[in-house]
Write a protein that holds these residues in place. Structure first.
Motif, PDB file in Angstrom:
ATOM      1  N   ARG A 188      22.430 -18.184 -30.704  1.00  0.00           N
ATOM      2  CA  ARG A 188      23.162 -17.303 -29.771  1.00  0.00           C
ATOM      3  C   ARG A 188      23.759 -16.084 -30.501  1.00  0.00           C
ATOM      4  N   ASP A 189      24.399 -16.329 -31.637  1.00  0.00           N
ATOM      5  CA  ASP A 189      25.051 -15.227 -32.355  1.00  0.00           C
ATOM      6  C   ASP A 189      24.046 -14.194 -32.849  1.00  0.00           C
ATOM      7  N   GLU A 190      22.880 -14.707 -33.262  1.00  0.00           N
ATOM      8  CA  GLU A 190      21.834 -13.813 -33.773  1.00  0.00           C
ATOM      9  C   GLU A 190      21.358 -12.871 -32.659  1.00  0.00           C
ATOM     10  N   VAL A 191      21.158 -13.440 -31.454  1.00  0.00           N
ATOM     11  CA  VAL A 191      20.668 -12.629 -30.335  1.00  0.00           C
ATOM     12  C   VAL A 191      21.747 -11.624 -29.906  1.00  0.00           C
ATOM     13  N   ARG A 192      22.997 -12.077 -29.862  1.00  0.00           N
ATOM     14  CA  ARG A 192      24.084 -11.160 -29.474  1.00  0.00           C
ATOM     15  C   ARG A 192      24.218 -10.024 -30.489  1.00  0.00           C
ATOM     16  N   ALA A 193      24.005 -10.344 -31.746  1.00  0.00           N
ATOM     17  CA  ALA A 193      24.066  -9.294 -32.773  1.00  0.00           C
ATOM     18  C   ALA A 193      22.914  -8.301 -32.574  1.00  0.00           C
ATOM     19  N   GLU A 194      21.733  -8.829 -32.286  1.00  0.00           N
ATOM     20  CA  GLU A 194      20.570  -7.951 -32.046  1.00  0.00           C
ATOM     21  C   GLU A 194      20.849  -6.984 -30.886  1.00  0.00           C
ATOM     22  N   LEU A 195      21.581  -7.483 -29.879  1.00  0.00           N
ATOM     23  CA  LEU A 195      21.851  -6.667 -28.692  1.00  0.00           C
ATOM     24  C   LEU A 195      23.071  -5.770 -28.874  1.00  0.00           C
ATOM     25  N   GLY A 196      23.756  -5.906 -29.974  1.00  0.00           N
ATOM     26  CA  GLY A 196      24.936  -5.071 -30.248  1.00  0.00           C
ATOM     27  C   GLY A 196      26.151  -5.492 -29.443  1.00  0.00           C
ATOM     28  N   VAL A 197      26.246  -6.781 -29.076  1.00  0.00           N
ATOM     29  CA  VAL A 197      27.403  -7.264 -28.311  1.00  0.00           C
ATOM     30  C   VAL A 197      28.559  -7.483 -29.283  1.00  0.00           C
ATOM     31  N   LYS A 198      29.676  -6.781 -29.030  1.00  0.00           N
ATOM     32  CA  LYS A 198      30.815  -6.861 -29.957  1.00  0.00           C
ATOM     33  C   LYS A 198      31.708  -8.042 -29.605  1.00  0.00           C
ATOM     34  N   GLU A 199      32.529  -8.441 -30.560  1.00  0.00           N
ATOM     35  CA  GLU A 199      33.526  -9.498 -30.369  1.00  0.00           C
ATOM     36  C   GLU A 199      34.346  -9.212 -29.100  1.00  0.00           C
ATOM     37  N   GLY A 200      34.460 -10.186 -28.234  1.00  0.00           N
ATOM     38  CA  GLY A 200      35.282 -10.001 -27.029  1.00  0.00           C
ATOM     39  C   GLY A 200      34.522  -9.394 -25.848  1.00  0.00           C
ATOM     40  N   GLU A 201      33.319  -8.863 -26.074  1.00  0.00           N
ATOM     41  CA  GLU A 201      32.549  -8.297 -24.950  1.00  0.00           C
ATOM     42  C   GLU A 201      31.807  -9.416 -24.219  1.00  0.00           C
ATOM     43  N   VAL A 202      31.699  -9.247 -22.900  1.00  0.00           N
ATOM     44  CA  VAL A 202      30.962 -10.214 -22.080  1.00  0.00           C
ATOM     45  C   VAL A 202      29.534  -9.690 -21.910  1.00  0.00           C
ATOM     46  N   LEU A 203      28.560 -10.581 -22.118  1.00  0.00           N
ATOM     47  CA  LEU A 203      27.160 -10.151 -21.967  1.00  0.00           C
ATOM     48  C   LEU A 203      26.676 -10.515 -20.563  1.00  0.00           C
ATOM     49  N   ILE A 204      26.426  -9.469 -19.771  1.00  0.00           N
ATOM     50  CA  ILE A 204      25.916  -9.652 -18.406  1.00  0.00           C
ATOM     51  C   ILE A 204      24.403  -9.482 -18.464  1.00  0.00           C
ATOM     52  N   VAL A 205      23.669 -10.386 -17.795  1.00  0.00           N
ATOM     53  CA  VAL A 205      22.212 -10.274 -17.842  1.00  0.00           C
ATOM     54  C   VAL A 205      21.668 -10.013 -16.438  1.00  0.00           C
ATOM     55  N   HIS A 206      20.706  -9.096 -16.369  1.00  0.00           N
ATOM     56  CA  HIS A 206      19.948  -8.890 -15.124  1.00  0.00           C
ATOM     57  C   HIS A 206      18.478  -9.022 -15.471  1.00  0.00           C
ATOM     58  N   SER A 207      17.808  -9.965 -14.815  1.00  0.00           N
ATOM     59  CA  SER A 207      16.395 -10.191 -15.120  1.00  0.00           C
ATOM     60  C   SER A 207      15.594 -10.022 -13.838  1.00  0.00           C
ATOM     61  N   SER A 208      14.678  -9.050 -13.829  1.00  0.00           N
ATOM     62  CA  SER A 208      13.849  -8.856 -12.628  1.00  0.00           C
ATOM     63  C   SER A 208      12.667  -7.954 -12.949  1.00  0.00           C
ATOM     64  N   ASN A 209      11.794  -7.782 -11.944  1.00  0.00           N
ATOM     65  CA  ASN A 209      10.652  -6.875 -12.122  1.00  0.00           C
ATOM     66  C   ASN A 209      11.000  -5.431 -11.753  1.00  0.00           C
ATOM     67  N   LEU A 210      12.240  -5.155 -11.452  1.00  0.00           N
ATOM     68  CA  LEU A 210      12.768  -3.807 -11.189  1.00  0.00           C
ATOM     69  C   LEU A 210      12.184  -3.124  -9.954  1.00  0.00           C
TER      70      LEU A 210
END
Ligand code: GMT
Length: 376
Positions: A188-210
């Motif tokens: 989890r931490d590795e992926v959050r780091a890849e996405l640039g999610v900082k300490e205390g930030e909430v990661l919201i995900v939207h998954s779709s074909n747009l």
């Protein structure tokens, strides 16, 4: 377990809910000892390469100059008939009616009566809600449903819509979608780091074909209203090109909030790293991506449309908001950003609900029972 069945499955092989569900169903049926034959123009992208009892039969599409529009329905039906005959299929299960159900009916009538498989049609959403309303498709869909040995829909809402839009009186079984999460491959931490999610930030995900009905405009408008602005990152797992939305991201000042990953296949890596889902669709017959997030303990905020209330228990496993209202969606998201205890509790209920109601173990036996019923 009763006698193993030979099942043909036809679906769209690309990134999209109906193909994902059909692939997961075929994989689980093969695991349960059935012989499964996928018939489509390409190998479904989530189909494992070497699993026992899983086969893939490509449909070759013509490229004749005399056709302005290449035809898929006829070569598909010929391939369906060929596989049915050569492999002795008991069932042809088609996912998404157009043109798969019509092709299956045609394939069945090409075969002598003792070689004919039973046809099961599963409606996924826009095959009813969009194409069912189109005068150029509606009558063909109604005919294919009437000729199917069984029809299923992925939600009770879609059953009602199918009866209303198509005026069909044929019996319809409701079998909800399911999801069997694969283990994440990264931490989890590795992926959050890849996405640039900082300490205390909430990661919201939207998954779709747009596609337009996913209302990416509303998704971005919602993100722009969330306060404080630096409390989150929005990850878009895009099943299509995000390029048309890049200007809007900049215009709304969201360039440092929105992270996009296109055509991701290892969605589990990202879902286990997320805290919250956000779905802003105008219509949805089920919304598999909400369930995928739930399975990772991630509650969603979503528009209260179509079959979504059958997936999310409002206030327990997620929050529902009225359609087309970015203010209400943003407030719902904010309430879960600022209350991590409530968010975590909802996530636990979401995971439990996904495990109890929407796993392969709960759903695939319903399809097996249906197959046995139509096979007599
Ligand atoms: O809209 C999509 O995401 C793709 C589409 C499909 O047919 O591939 O999704 C439909 O089927 C999914 C699987 O059953 C459902 O979860 C989606 O809600 C449904 N989409 C719509 O009805 C708009």
């Amino acid at each position: 377990m009763g006698k193993a069945l030979k099942i043909g499955i036809t679906c769209y092989p690309t990134v999209g809910g109906s193909g994902v569900l059909a692939t997961a169903l075929g994989v689980d049926l093969a695991r349960r000892g059935h012989e499964v034959h996928f018939i489509s123009y390409e190998r479904p992208f989530r189909l494992p390469p070497d699993a026992p009892r899983l086969h893939f039969h490509p449909v070759l599409i013509n490229d004749y100059d005399l056709f302005k529009y290449p035809d898929y329905t006829l070569p598909l039906s010929v391939k369906m008939a060929e596989v049915s005959r050569d492999c002795g299929l008991d069932i042809l299960h088609v996912h998404y009616a157009v043109p798969h159900a019509t092709a299956a009916i045609l394939a069945r009538s090409m075969l002598p009566s003792d070689q004919r498989p039973r046809v099961v049609t599963t409606l996924h959403g826009t095959d009813t809600t969009l194409l069912g309303r189109d005068a150029g498709y509606g009558p063909a869909i109604t005919h294919a449903l009437a000729c199917s040995d069984a029809v299923t829909t992925v939600s009770a809402w879609l059953k009602g819509e199918t009866q209303r839009v198509l005026g069909t009186g044929c019996p319809i079984d409701v079998i909800h979608n399911f999801y069997e999460p694969r283990p994440a491959l990264r931490m989890r931490d590795e992926v959050r780091a890849e996405l640039g999610v900082k300490e205390g930030e909430v990661l919201i995900v939207h998954s779709s074909n747009l596609r337009p009905l996913k209302r990416i405009d509303l998704l971005l408008a919602t993100a722009a209203l969330i306060r404080p602005t630096n409390s989150f990152k929005l990850l878009v797992l895009a099943g299509g090109s995000f390029a048309p939305f890049v200007d809007e991201v900049r215009r709304l000042g969201l360039a440092d909030r929105v992270v996009v990953r296109e055509k991701v296949t290892d969605i589990e890596d990202y879902l286990q790293a997320a805290d919250l889902g956000l779905i802003t669709s105008d219509t949805e017959s089920f919304c598999l991506s909400i369930l995928e997030a739930m399975a990772f303990g991630c509650p969603s905020v979503a528009t209260s449309v179509g079959g979504i209330p059958e997936v999310i228990d409002d206030g327990i496993t997620g929050l529902l908001a009225p359609i087309g209202d970015p203010g209400a969606l943003a407030l719902a998201v904010q309430s879960l950003i600022t209350n991590p205890t409530r968010r975590a509790a909802m996530g636990q209920f979401a995971r439990q609900s996904a495990r109890l109601k929407f796993t392969a173990g709960a759903i695939v036996p319903l399809y097996e029972a249906l197959y046995r019923r139509v096979c007599g």
